[in-house]
Scaffold this active site. Structure first.
Site, PDB file in Angstrom:
ATOM      1  N   GLY A   9      13.160 -49.081  63.010  1.00 59.10           N
ATOM      2  CA  GLY A   9      13.681 -50.381  62.810  1.00 59.10           C
ATOM      3  C   GLY A   9      14.988 -50.479  62.776  1.00 59.10           C
ATOM      4  N   ASP A  33      13.391 -49.280  67.893  1.00 59.84           N
ATOM      5  CA  ASP A  33      12.837 -50.819  67.532  1.00 59.84           C
ATOM      6  C   ASP A  33      12.050 -51.206  68.687  1.00 59.84           C
ATOM      7  OD1 ASP A  33      14.191 -52.723  65.229  1.00 59.84           O
ATOM      8  OD2 ASP A  33      13.404 -53.780  66.942  1.00 59.84           O
ATOM      9  N   ARG A 151      21.389 -49.906  41.029  1.00 59.08           N
ATOM     10  CA  ARG A 151      21.884 -51.159  40.428  1.00 59.08           C
ATOM     11  C   ARG A 151      21.851 -51.138  38.893  1.00 59.08           C
ATOM     12  NH1 ARG A 151      17.526 -54.017  44.509  1.00 59.08           N
ATOM     13  NH2 ARG A 151      19.047 -54.628  46.201  1.00 59.08           N
ATOM     14  N   HIS A 175       8.205 -51.163  42.739  1.00 61.24           N
ATOM     15  CA  HIS A 175       9.546 -51.776  43.466  1.00 61.24           C
ATOM     16  C   HIS A 175       9.288 -53.398  43.379  1.00 61.24           C
ATOM     17  CE1 HIS A 175      13.472 -52.323  45.059  1.00 61.24           C
ATOM     18  NE2 HIS A 175      12.920 -52.763  46.622  1.00 61.24           N
TER      19      HIS A 175
HETATM   20  N1  APR Z   1       8.264 -51.146  65.519  1.00 65.48           N
HETATM   21  C1  APR Z   1       9.780 -50.889  65.319  1.00 65.48           C
HETATM   22  N2  APR Z   1      10.513 -52.051  64.834  1.00 65.48           N
HETATM   23  C2  APR Z   1       9.862 -53.164  64.339  1.00 65.48           C
HETATM   24  C3  APR Z   1       8.594 -53.223  64.548  1.00 65.48           C
HETATM   25  C4  APR Z   1       7.751 -52.246  65.020  1.00 65.48           C
HETATM   26  N3  APR Z   1       6.490 -52.300  64.941  1.00 65.48           N
HETATM   27  N4  APR Z   1       8.489 -54.388  64.075  1.00 65.48           N
HETATM   28  C5  APR Z   1       9.436 -54.949  63.531  1.00 65.48           C
HETATM   29  N5  APR Z   1      10.422 -54.204  63.916  1.00 65.48           N
HETATM   30  C6  APR Z   1      11.981 -54.257  63.772  1.00 65.48           C
HETATM   31  C7  APR Z   1      12.327 -55.679  63.602  1.00 65.48           C
HETATM   32  O1  APR Z   1      12.448 -55.810  65.237  1.00 65.48           O
HETATM   33  C8  APR Z   1      13.854 -55.505  63.234  1.00 65.48           C
HETATM   34  O2  APR Z   1      14.903 -55.237  64.087  1.00 65.48           O
HETATM   35  O3  APR Z   1      12.322 -54.148  62.128  1.00 65.48           O
HETATM   36  C9  APR Z   1      13.603 -54.632  62.131  1.00 65.48           C
HETATM   37  C10 APR Z   1      13.567 -55.153  60.579  1.00 65.48           C
HETATM   38  O4  APR Z   1      15.202 -55.640  60.296  1.00 65.48           O
HETATM   39  P1  APR Z   1      15.416 -56.699  59.421  1.00 65.48           P
HETATM   40  O5  APR Z   1      14.680 -57.882  59.901  1.00 65.48           O
HETATM   41  O6  APR Z   1      17.032 -56.790  59.628  1.00 65.48           O
HETATM   42  O7  APR Z   1      15.062 -56.159  57.904  1.00 65.48           O
HETATM   43  P2  APR Z   1      15.852 -55.349  56.959  1.00 65.48           P
HETATM   44  O8  APR Z   1      16.848 -56.011  56.383  1.00 65.48           O
HETATM   45  O9  APR Z   1      16.376 -54.216  57.904  1.00 65.48           O
HETATM   46  O10 APR Z   1      14.767 -54.600  56.077  1.00 65.48           O
HETATM   47  C11 APR Z   1      13.725 -54.007  56.620  1.00 65.48           C
HETATM   48  O11 APR Z   1      13.385 -52.575  54.570  1.00 65.48           O
HETATM   49  O12 APR Z   1      14.274 -53.067  52.376  1.00 65.48           O
HETATM   50  C12 APR Z   1      13.349 -53.388  53.229  1.00 65.48           C
HETATM   51  O13 APR Z   1      12.226 -55.561  52.420  1.00 65.48           O
HETATM   52  C13 APR Z   1      13.018 -54.834  53.655  1.00 65.48           C
HETATM   53  O14 APR Z   1      10.878 -54.613  54.499  1.00 65.48           O
HETATM   54  C14 APR Z   1      12.138 -54.878  54.966  1.00 65.48           C
HETATM   55  C15 APR Z   1      12.672 -53.790  55.564  1.00 65.48           C
END
Ligand code: APR
Length: 311
Positions: A9, A33, A151, A175
């Site tokens: 991610g 990603d 926090r 959480h």
């Molecule tokens: N494989 C790899 N990456 C993926 C996949 C997958 N199958 N599906 C989605 N992603 C990637 C998306 O492309 C995106 O870049 O996961 C990333 C998520 O990033 P954001 O939308 O910016 O979310 P973020 O704020 O990083 O949070 C990620 O962590 O704290 C938790 O609640 C939050 O569940 C969320 C996670």
């Protein structure tokens, strides 16, 4: 040879975590990603900061898992946030599918790694990742408690006008809004906060800590918190890589501790080279135990939805 940490991610939480770990300098980082070129772009940008920040660690981006092979730690942040018209259950089932697919690849390419789950809803996602991985429970745990505690510690330090470093606190349970800040075990320079604040003051801070994630979401308008989450993940990664054996709150699969069996819930653990080396059981009052059970019941409800909705 440096350790290897993979972050799945490349979004806000994943990329900020990668940046923090790269800055430490003692682990190479791989960012994975599904979005084409995104992890490669962010990784290259971070790598090019190396000469300035003095880090020789490598950062690589990929849309596959080959580069992640034989990682020591894999942090799973992949998922989607809740969008318009989506129910909490929709989010649950979508992120369940994403974390299942990710876990399959992680296990294939890094069969000996330690997995740190971050995707929300965290406790349910950890349960899914733990079950799909087939790993022993010490090698699969989740980040939530360090963040929730951080926090709570921030608000206490502000209220008392003292250093954040001197505030120690614990948060138990899932959480979510029913997490259980342990006021009795919260100290400032070793002094219980009950000696320094009255009940009303403490309760105000407890409520703010519980709703801390929502407070950030409301301010950002788009997306959720990532600076404090990535700092919290990095502290856990460091405790494992350096075998520091820190006592931190983490989401772990319980096997009878606190009277809970077969569920992933937040508890204090010892984090070292072997991951969760010990689940630490502390004495709880009747009320605290009830609140923890309440929190565990909420996690169980999500797990039941996953069992019905997923395959
Ligand atoms: N494989 C790899 N990456 C993926 C996949 C997958 N199958 N599906 C989605 N992603 C990637 C998306 O492309 C995106 O870049 O996961 C990333 C998520 O990033 P954001 O939308 O910016 O979310 P973020 O704020 O990083 O949070 C990620 O962590 O704290 C938790 O609640 C939050 O569940 C969320 C996670």
């Amino acid at each position: 040879m440096r350790n290897k940490v993979t972050i799945v991610g490349a979004g806000n939480v994943g990329a900020t975590t990668a940046q923090r770990i790269h800055q430490l300098g003692y682990a190479d980082v791989v960012i994975v990603d599904v979005v084409e070129d995104l992890p490669q772009g962010k990784a290259l940008d971070m790598l090019e900061s190396g000469p300035v920040i003095g880090s020789d660690a490598l950062v690589t981006g990929s849309n596959g898992y080959e580069e992640s092979a034989n990682s020591d730690i894999v942090v799973i942040t992949a998922g989607i946030a809740r969008g318009p018209g989506m129910s909490r259950d929709d989010l649950l089932l979508t992120n369940m599918k994403i974390t299942s697919a990710v876990t399959e690849q992680v296990v294939k390419y890094s069969p000996n790694c330690i997995i740190i789950a971050v995707t929300n809803p965290l406790d349910a996602m950890l349960q899914n990742i733990y079950e799909k991985s087939g790993f022993p429970r010490n090698r699969v745990f989740g980040m939530a408690g360090v963040l929730d505690t951080s926090r709570f510690r921030t608000f206490i330090a502000q209220e008392l006008d003292v250093s954040v470093e001197d505030v120690q606190a614990y948060v138990l349970g899932g959480h979510g809004d029913d997490m259980v800040p342990l006021v009795r075990y919260t100290t400032v320079g070793g002094i219980p906060i009950t000696e320094l604040m009255d009940d009303d003051q403490i309760q105000k801070l407890v409520i703010r800590a519980r709703q801390g994630g929502g407070e950030i979401v409301a301010l950002l308008k788009q997306g959720s918190a990532y600076y404090a989450p990535s700092a919290s993940i990095t502290q856990m990664v460091e405790s494992v890589l350096l075998d520091k054996k820190r006592i931190l709150p983490a989401c772990a699969y319980l096997e009878g501790e606190y009277g809970i069996t077969g569920l992933c819930v937040g508890v204090p653990v010892k984090l070292g080279a072997n991951g969760v080396e010990q689940v630490i059981e502390i004495n709880l009052t009747e009320e605290e135990r009830g609140a923890l059970q309440n929190s565990a019941d909420s996690v169980k409800e999500l797990i039941d939805v996953m069992a019905k909705g997923g395959s």
